[in-house]
Design a protein around this motif. Structure first.
Motif, mmCIF file in Angstrom:
data_model
loop_
_atom_site.group_PDB
_atom_site.id
_atom_site.type_symbol
_atom_site.label_atom_id
_atom_site.label_comp_id
_atom_site.label_asym_id
_atom_site.label_seq_id
_atom_site.Cartn_x
_atom_site.Cartn_y
_atom_site.Cartn_z
ATOM 1 N N LYS A 17 -4.619 3.814 8.378
ATOM 2 C CA LYS A 17 -3.520 3.018 8.940
ATOM 3 C C LYS A 17 -3.801 1.524 8.794
ATOM 4 O O LYS A 17 -2.914 0.744 8.458
ATOM 5 N N ALA A 18 -5.026 1.104 9.085
ATOM 6 C CA ALA A 18 -5.379 -0.312 9.001
ATOM 7 C C ALA A 18 -5.232 -0.821 7.571
ATOM 8 O O ALA A 18 -4.723 -1.917 7.340
ATOM 9 N N ARG A 19 -5.653 -0.027 6.624
ATOM 10 C CA ARG A 19 -5.562 -0.446 5.225
ATOM 11 C C ARG A 19 -4.109 -0.458 4.740
ATOM 12 O O ARG A 19 -3.671 -1.403 4.107
ATOM 13 N N GLY A 20 -3.389 0.610 5.027
ATOM 14 C CA GLY A 20 -2.033 0.746 4.498
ATOM 15 C C GLY A 20 -1.005 -0.126 5.180
ATOM 16 O O GLY A 20 -0.192 -0.785 4.527
ATOM 17 N N GLU A 21 -1.036 -0.164 6.503
ATOM 18 C CA GLU A 21 0.012 -0.869 7.243
ATOM 19 C C GLU A 21 -0.346 -2.311 7.564
ATOM 20 O O GLU A 21 0.526 -3.163 7.650
ATOM 21 N N LEU A 22 -1.635 -2.578 7.751
ATOM 22 C CA LEU A 22 -2.044 -3.922 8.148
ATOM 23 C C LEU A 22 -2.698 -4.706 7.013
ATOM 24 O O LEU A 22 -2.955 -5.893 7.156
ATOM 25 N N GLY A 23 -2.998 -4.037 5.898
ATOM 26 C CA GLY A 23 -3.589 -4.717 4.763
ATOM 27 C C GLY A 23 -5.029 -5.149 5.004
ATOM 28 O O GLY A 23 -5.502 -6.111 4.395
ATOM 29 N N MET A 24 -5.746 -4.460 5.878
ATOM 30 C CA MET A 24 -7.112 -4.845 6.197
ATOM 31 C C MET A 24 -8.076 -4.348 5.110
ATOM 32 O O MET A 24 -7.839 -3.338 4.463
ATOM 33 N N LEU A 25 -9.160 -5.070 4.940
ATOM 34 C CA LEU A 25 -10.174 -4.743 3.946
ATOM 35 C C LEU A 25 -11.528 -4.626 4.619
ATOM 36 O O LEU A 25 -11.783 -5.242 5.651
ATOM 37 N N LYS A 26 -12.422 -3.874 3.988
ATOM 38 C CA LYS A 26 -13.806 -3.811 4.447
ATOM 39 C C LYS A 26 -14.525 -5.056 3.940
ATOM 40 O O LYS A 26 -14.107 -5.669 2.954
ATOM 41 N N PRO A 27 -15.614 -5.429 4.602
ATOM 42 C CA PRO A 27 -16.382 -6.586 4.101
ATOM 43 C C PRO A 27 -16.845 -6.338 2.669
ATOM 44 O O PRO A 27 -17.323 -5.273 2.316
ATOM 45 N N GLY A 28 -16.658 -7.334 1.815
ATOM 46 C CA GLY A 28 -17.076 -7.259 0.422
ATOM 47 C C GLY A 28 -16.029 -6.652 -0.504
ATOM 48 O O GLY A 28 -16.232 -6.627 -1.715
ATOM 49 N N GLU A 29 -14.922 -6.151 0.018
ATOM 50 C CA GLU A 29 -13.884 -5.581 -0.832
ATOM 51 C C GLU A 29 -12.961 -6.678 -1.340
ATOM 52 O O GLU A 29 -12.776 -7.707 -0.702
ATOM 53 N N ILE A 30 -12.384 -6.431 -2.489
ATOM 54 C CA ILE A 30 -11.414 -7.360 -3.079
ATOM 55 C C ILE A 30 -10.090 -6.626 -3.174
ATOM 56 O O ILE A 30 -10.013 -5.511 -3.682
ATOM 57 N N TYR A 31 -9.038 -7.265 -2.707
ATOM 58 C CA TYR A 31 -7.699 -6.669 -2.715
ATOM 59 C C TYR A 31 -7.037 -6.959 -4.053
ATOM 60 O O TYR A 31 -6.914 -8.105 -4.455
ATOM 61 N N ILE A 32 -6.592 -5.912 -4.732
ATOM 62 C CA ILE A 32 -5.879 -6.063 -6.000
ATOM 63 C C ILE A 32 -4.576 -5.282 -5.881
ATOM 64 O O ILE A 32 -4.581 -4.098 -5.550
ATOM 65 N N GLN A 33 -3.475 -5.959 -6.171
ATOM 66 C CA GLN A 33 -2.173 -5.305 -6.111
ATOM 67 C C GLN A 33 -1.597 -5.246 -7.503
ATOM 68 O O GLN A 33 -1.509 -6.265 -8.188
ATOM 69 N N ILE A 34 -1.193 -4.064 -7.917
ATOM 70 C CA ILE A 34 -0.619 -3.875 -9.241
ATOM 71 C C ILE A 34 0.863 -3.567 -9.055
ATOM 72 O O ILE A 34 1.220 -2.627 -8.350
#
Length: 91
Positions: free
Chosen positions: A72-89
């Motif tokens: 839920k945090a990742r999908g709805e809130l766009g949260m990331l774990k430390p060290g992760e990079i968000y890439i949107q295609i």
């Protein structure tokens, strides 16, 4: 003569009873309409029950583990774990 009058009275009563049965407020047509309403409501209730079951399952998942919370945090809130990079295609 008396037999004929009795027969006519009985036929009139029978006609009155049949009139109420087929055309009256509590008649066959009303019963069929009410049955159709019951069937439609049961279908609607079944759809709502499916949604309730889905939500109960989701609540149970949230209570049992952190995987659902993380999803839920990742999908709805766009949260990331430390060290992760968000890439949107986008397509």
């Amino acid at each position: 003569m008396v037999g004929r009058i009795v027969t006519l009275v009985l036929l009139a009563l029978l006609a009155l009873i049949h009139n109420q049965l087929w055309l009256g407020d509590g008649g066959v047509a009303r019963a069929q309409a009410l049955q159709a309403q019951i069937d439609a409501q049961q279908k609607a209730n079944a759809l709502v029950q499916q949604e309730v079951d889905r939500l109960r399952s989701e609540v149970q998942d949230l209570k049992d583990g952190n995987e659902m919370v993380e999803e839920k945090a990742r999908g709805e809130l766009g949260m990331l774990k430390p060290g992760e990079i968000y890439i949107q295609i986008t397509q």
